[in-house]
Design a protein around this motif. Sequence first.
Motif, PDB file in Angstrom:
ATOM      1  N   LYS A 329       0.823  -1.228   0.000  1.00  0.00           N
ATOM      2  CA  LYS A 329       0.000   0.000   0.000  1.00  0.00           C
ATOM      3  C   LYS A 329       0.850   1.268   0.000  1.00  0.00           C
ATOM      4  N   GLU A 330       2.104   1.162  -0.384  1.00  0.00           N
ATOM      5  CA  GLU A 330       2.990   2.321  -0.401  1.00  0.00           C
ATOM      6  C   GLU A 330       3.605   2.474  -1.791  1.00  0.00           C
ATOM      7  N   ASP A 331       3.813   3.736  -2.227  1.00  0.00           N
ATOM      8  CA  ASP A 331       4.553   3.993  -3.462  1.00  0.00           C
ATOM      9  C   ASP A 331       6.051   3.834  -3.185  1.00  0.00           C
ATOM     10  N   ARG A 332       6.731   3.210  -4.144  1.00  0.00           N
ATOM     11  CA  ARG A 332       8.168   3.013  -4.003  1.00  0.00           C
ATOM     12  C   ARG A 332       8.862   3.159  -5.357  1.00  0.00           C
ATOM     13  N   TYR A 333      10.118   3.645  -5.311  1.00  0.00           N
ATOM     14  CA  TYR A 333      10.947   3.656  -6.506  1.00  0.00           C
ATOM     15  C   TYR A 333      11.504   2.239  -6.708  1.00  0.00           C
ATOM     16  N   ALA A 334      11.546   1.801  -7.966  1.00  0.00           N
ATOM     17  CA  ALA A 334      12.030   0.449  -8.259  1.00  0.00           C
ATOM     18  C   ALA A 334      12.813   0.451  -9.563  1.00  0.00           C
ATOM     19  N   MET A 335      13.549  -0.641  -9.792  1.00  0.00           N
ATOM     20  CA  MET A 335      14.139  -0.947 -11.081  1.00  0.00           C
ATOM     21  C   MET A 335      13.403  -2.185 -11.574  1.00  0.00           C
ATOM     22  N   SER A 336      12.655  -2.009 -12.685  1.00  0.00           N
ATOM     23  CA  SER A 336      11.765  -3.077 -13.152  1.00  0.00           C
ATOM     24  C   SER A 336      12.346  -3.792 -14.357  1.00  0.00           C
ATOM     25  N   CYS A 337      12.276  -5.114 -14.313  1.00  0.00           N
ATOM     26  CA  CYS A 337      12.657  -5.962 -15.438  1.00  0.00           C
ATOM     27  C   CYS A 337      11.389  -6.700 -15.878  1.00  0.00           C
ATOM     28  N   ILE A 338      10.838  -6.283 -17.015  1.00  0.00           N
ATOM     29  CA  ILE A 338       9.578  -6.858 -17.500  1.00  0.00           C
ATOM     30  C   ILE A 338       9.878  -7.751 -18.703  1.00  0.00           C
ATOM     31  N   MET A 339       9.551  -9.031 -18.589  1.00  0.00           N
ATOM     32  CA  MET A 339       9.919 -10.030 -19.598  1.00  0.00           C
ATOM     33  C   MET A 339       8.684 -10.676 -20.219  1.00  0.00           C
ATOM     34  N   GLU A 340       8.750 -10.924 -21.510  1.00  0.00           N
ATOM     35  CA  GLU A 340       7.741 -11.733 -22.184  1.00  0.00           C
ATOM     36  C   GLU A 340       8.321 -13.136 -22.330  1.00  0.00           C
ATOM     37  N   VAL A 341       7.656 -14.090 -21.688  1.00  0.00           N
ATOM     38  CA  VAL A 341       8.183 -15.447 -21.596  1.00  0.00           C
ATOM     39  C   VAL A 341       7.274 -16.404 -22.353  1.00  0.00           C
ATOM     40  N   SER A 342       7.876 -17.264 -23.156  1.00  0.00           N
ATOM     41  CA  SER A 342       7.095 -18.251 -23.910  1.00  0.00           C
ATOM     42  C   SER A 342       6.595 -19.338 -22.968  1.00  0.00           C
ATOM     43  N   PRO A 343       5.590 -20.118 -23.399  1.00  0.00           N
ATOM     44  CA  PRO A 343       5.102 -21.225 -22.553  1.00  0.00           C
ATOM     45  C   PRO A 343       6.201 -22.236 -22.208  1.00  0.00           C
ATOM     46  N   GLN A 344       7.293 -22.250 -23.008  1.00  0.00           N
ATOM     47  CA  GLN A 344       8.405 -23.165 -22.730  1.00  0.00           C
ATOM     48  C   GLN A 344       9.426 -22.564 -21.755  1.00  0.00           C
ATOM     49  N   GLY A 345       9.214 -21.309 -21.332  1.00  0.00           N
ATOM     50  CA  GLY A 345      10.103 -20.697 -20.349  1.00  0.00           C
ATOM     51  C   GLY A 345      11.219 -19.860 -20.936  1.00  0.00           C
ATOM     52  N   LYS A 346      11.177 -19.568 -22.237  1.00  0.00           N
ATOM     53  CA  LYS A 346      12.226 -18.778 -22.879  1.00  0.00           C
ATOM     54  C   LYS A 346      11.833 -17.309 -22.925  1.00  0.00           C
TER      55      LYS A 346
END
Length: 790
Positions: A329-346
């Motif tokens: 429930k708090e705003d925080r600064y972050a470093m985000s790593c957003i990944m698109e992952v295949s159903p096989q985990g790649k």
Amino acid sequence: MRDEILQFFRDIWPESYHIEDVPFILGYKDEEIKAYFSILHDLETAGSICIKDGEYATYQKTENRKLLGIYKASKKGFGFVIPTEGNLPDIFIPNGCSGTAMHDDEVEYIIKRKGTSERKAEGIIHRIMTRNTNRVVGVFERLKISGFVTPHNERLGEDIYIPLEATLDARSGATVVVELTAWPEENRKAEGKIVEIVGDSSTPDLDVLSVMATFNLPKEFPKDVQEEARKISFTVTDEADRLDLRHQEMITIDGEDAKDLDDAVHAKVLDNGNIELGVHIADVSHYVPAGSIIDQEAYRRGTSVYLVDRVIPMLPVELSNGICSLQAKEDRYAMSCIMEVSPQGKVLRYSIKPSIIHITRRCSYKEIYLALEENIIPDDLVPLMAMVKILETLAYQLMKMRQQAGAISFEFPEYKVLLDGMGTPQRIVRKDRTIAEKLIEQCMLLANETVATFLSERLDTSVYRIHEEPKDTKLEQLITVLHHAGYPVKLPTKVEPKHIEELLQSVAGTEIEPVVQIMVLRSMQQAKYSSDNMGHFGLASSTYTHFTSPIRRYPDLMIHRLLRYVLEGKPKRLSPIADESYLTHSASHCSEREQIATEAERETLDMKKVQYMAQYVGESFEGHVSSITAFGLFIELNNGVDGLVPYNLMDDDHYVFDEPHYMAYGRRSGKEYHLGTSVTVTLIKADTELRQIDFVIGEVEYIDRYLRRGQGREESLSKPKRGNRKSYKKQKEEKRKSRDRQTHDIIETTGTTKAVEQMLRKLDSKKKTAFYETIHKKSNHKKGKKQRKR
């Protein structure tokens, strides 16, 4: 004359001889004897001979190269050298061959006996290169004219002499920290001055405080660091370069008592069937600029230390438990790593960017496990269960992918000692890894690999988490043990992670599985940080780093700064953080700090285990053999406590250690003990001061006789009583005389070894000295003296 002296020692090699007797044997007199000792000194300096204990000299073969290593002493006098050059096995240093080396010193050593399939290579320490022990923690004893400190670490050897003016007015029995001012020499103890009084028997938590002092762990932050921490703003405002993710639902999953929450995750299924996985890590680099006072202290610490009863944080609590911790429930600064992952985990696509996030809910491992496995779901978690299910599905797919790649998986349980308010152990509980721990672990592994790949493609040098290939000698021993046990396993010359994992799978469910798991684990090298990317063998990963815990690990903070450096276009003002020499040195420093933290954590945990077991002396337990040594079996109980069964307390036979097959067997009965062998043991001693636990095999009703035998063994190995310098030298002289009497291959008439006798016959044939006549006269003269005394 030089050649004659050298030839003498060359002819009797590998035997040694007392340096004071040699000139008599060679017929030297007056000035020749003075010249002899001068030449002897030159020969020792040149490495042609070695003088052991300042008394016995032996020839050094010229092909014996002087090698470097770290000396690891034992409390019984012998030790081992861990070579720092090449892929050499450990070298055994017999009692009396370590010179004045102390535990952990860097030494120059010479191999005197090559190793075989049945015994380790043996060596002697030629000289000390670097003294690595500068501080010692121990118990002070005040005498009339001086004082002595007995080190807590028995491997450091003898007591340390403390002049009265350097005692800080400490009382006898106080636990103190000593700074060494002089290291041990041939006839002198190490000297030091007391720089801190840790406490005495009335000090609360003295046991943990002693461990902290031993590893030089700080009790609090310096005042200037605290002042800088108090000035940090807790306000989170919009920034143009940050991705605003406050609309995205996300959760943290941690232990129930965790306060430094580094990471949050979110997941959703995309229209194309792939999964979007977001790993959001606290942006510590925003609050801790490189070179700031807080940063300098964080670098010195290197990591947070999790002792049995407290946490020693890397960052001040205002950061670690406050503005950097990803609270719900708090705003925080972050470093985000957003990944698109295949159903096989790649990972198909990814983006890494600073962000602002808002944690929807904090979750614990326990409630996620209950929700997934028992369908016990709190009301406020129900709206988030769809995301939790996606994370579970992805985690299983990632685990499958890693297994196919050959990642090595161990399932060893962890144990936690529960304490009361006074620090007294109440229970030991087992902590098994469930799907909740594995779920978050797989997300972090994937983010670490993605960030490592991103930086390796854009920078010449970065910081990597590496795990080198196992040592060949350890794997060869594993194969020997398996063959002996009836499992004819083969490994290729070039071992890959998948070969080790296939080996583990081939013995899964068999009685030898625990043996193989333990030996495989011991064959592995220790993971560490490096500026050279050498891959991670255990994870079967070609490029790996640590990105996900910057609150408690300094290398992760370095990675965050490197990300910002790359994302901002490599500005010159940030270039120092990407300097190759800085990254190389920092990686090495952080590896050292991590090792110190691990040892301290293990020390406090083992200490509380011993305290817990003290109440059960005389009771029987079920356990299994966890390690086998030349002096006994280590037994691990079902509650994670381990202790020693000395061979001399095993009454049914005379047991010996068969190192090639890594087992112990009885000479008469042939009874064998292997790693993993199930045993019933009786606890006969739990020494809270020495932090040692002793067992005997079987259920024993009366333990007194075993205790008496154990005490007799300890007394025979004990050190001289403390006293002033005069009494110490006297004890040293008595020990030297005792050693003089303990020779092997004794010939009664002359007191010489066979090799020396042959050499003396040569000398007699040259009419150099009527040696045998002289020895007999000398012997008869001594007998006459004794008779006159009577």
